[in-house]
Design a protein around this motif. Sequence first.
Motif, mmCIF file in Angstrom:
data_model
loop_
_atom_site.group_PDB
_atom_site.id
_atom_site.type_symbol
_atom_site.label_atom_id
_atom_site.label_comp_id
_atom_site.label_asym_id
_atom_site.label_seq_id
_atom_site.Cartn_x
_atom_site.Cartn_y
_atom_site.Cartn_z
ATOM 1 N N GLU A 29 0.770 -1.086 -0.051
ATOM 2 C CA GLU A 29 -0.118 -0.159 -0.024
ATOM 3 C C GLU A 29 0.805 1.319 0.000
ATOM 4 O OE1 GLU A 29 -3.264 2.233 -0.618
ATOM 5 O OE2 GLU A 29 -3.125 -0.087 -0.562
ATOM 6 N N ALA A 30 1.936 1.218 0.725
ATOM 7 C CA ALA A 30 2.860 2.440 0.854
ATOM 8 C C ALA A 30 3.496 2.688 -0.626
ATOM 9 C CB ALA A 30 4.049 2.093 1.736
ATOM 10 N N ALA A 31 3.789 1.598 -1.133
ATOM 11 C CA ALA A 31 4.471 1.848 -2.591
ATOM 12 C C ALA A 31 3.430 2.184 -3.653
ATOM 13 C CB ALA A 31 5.072 0.336 -3.069
ATOM 14 N N LEU A 32 2.049 1.522 -3.575
ATOM 15 C CA LEU A 32 1.255 2.175 -4.358
ATOM 16 C C LEU A 32 0.774 3.672 -4.066
ATOM 17 C CD1 LEU A 32 -1.680 -0.746 -4.310
ATOM 18 C CD2 LEU A 32 -0.391 0.114 -6.287
ATOM 19 N N GLN A 33 0.704 4.172 -2.857
ATOM 20 C CA GLN A 33 0.471 5.392 -2.616
ATOM 21 C C GLN A 33 1.408 6.236 -3.333
ATOM 22 O OE1 GLN A 33 -0.650 5.978 1.348
ATOM 23 N NE2 GLN A 33 -2.539 4.849 1.390
ATOM 24 N N ALA A 34 2.851 5.749 -3.343
ATOM 25 C CA ALA A 34 3.848 6.666 -3.831
ATOM 26 C C ALA A 34 3.848 6.609 -5.359
ATOM 27 C CB ALA A 34 5.068 6.235 -3.317
ATOM 28 N N GLY A 35 2.885 5.906 -5.955
ATOM 29 C CA GLY A 35 2.906 5.816 -7.584
ATOM 30 C C GLY A 35 3.465 4.588 -8.069
ATOM 31 N N ALA A 36 3.966 3.602 -7.297
ATOM 32 C CA ALA A 36 4.926 2.535 -8.110
ATOM 33 C C ALA A 36 3.769 1.369 -8.729
ATOM 34 C CB ALA A 36 5.637 1.647 -6.768
ATOM 35 N N ASP A 37 4.119 1.028 -9.558
ATOM 36 C CA ASP A 37 3.407 -0.320 -10.185
ATOM 37 C C ASP A 37 3.904 -1.471 -9.267
ATOM 38 O OD1 ASP A 37 2.647 -2.465 -11.668
ATOM 39 O OD2 ASP A 37 3.779 -1.801 -13.501
ATOM 40 N N VAL A 38 3.107 -2.130 -8.747
ATOM 41 C CA VAL A 38 3.431 -3.238 -7.878
ATOM 42 C C VAL A 38 3.179 -4.382 -8.216
ATOM 43 C CG1 VAL A 38 3.619 -1.889 -5.556
ATOM 44 C CG2 VAL A 38 1.572 -2.640 -6.491
#
Length: 188
Positions: A29-38
């Motif tokens: 969720e932290a990576a998603l919120q930062a705009g990453a493609d997870v």
Amino acid sequence: MSKFNLEGKRIAFLVTDGFEQVELTEPWEAALQAGADVQLISLNAGKVQGVHHDEKGDQFAVDQTVDEVSAEDFQGLVLPGGVFSPDALRVHETAMDFVRDFFKQGKPVAAICHGPWSLVEADVVSGRRVTSWPSLKTDLKNAGATWVDEECVCDEGLVTSRNPDDLPAFCSKMLEEFAEGKHAKQTA
């Protein structure tokens, strides 16, 4: 919204059945919120089973198998803990090659709790300062690492933490390292 911008960055989360669910979901969720493609990477297609310590958690859909991907496809790697997932991953040759390649390419890696077991097997911790779940201390020291009992340790792009209580610090440092990108000194 995160203070770190991961737009355009693909981040791999490598697990198999028996991963500690919160150690996947919070960094995810932290990576998603930062705009990453997870991307959820695993040994087999289908779904993987999370756990809450010793009880079954939720199932999660696998995006790709480790046989279908390369470290070149990603800008960072996350290795959640839980006892069963890292133990199964560390005896899978392709999974260990995948982990090792992030180090060869100087890309940031974040491992929490039992996640560093994979780092021991991939032979990438010698000379590194790390932390983990306490029961991995001897394994990490025997692999040449300097083990410390701290909330979050970062050594040239390798981020490690001890347990779910450390997730806020782990996620923050993980995002910082993924945003920064390549670490030339990080080698396998």
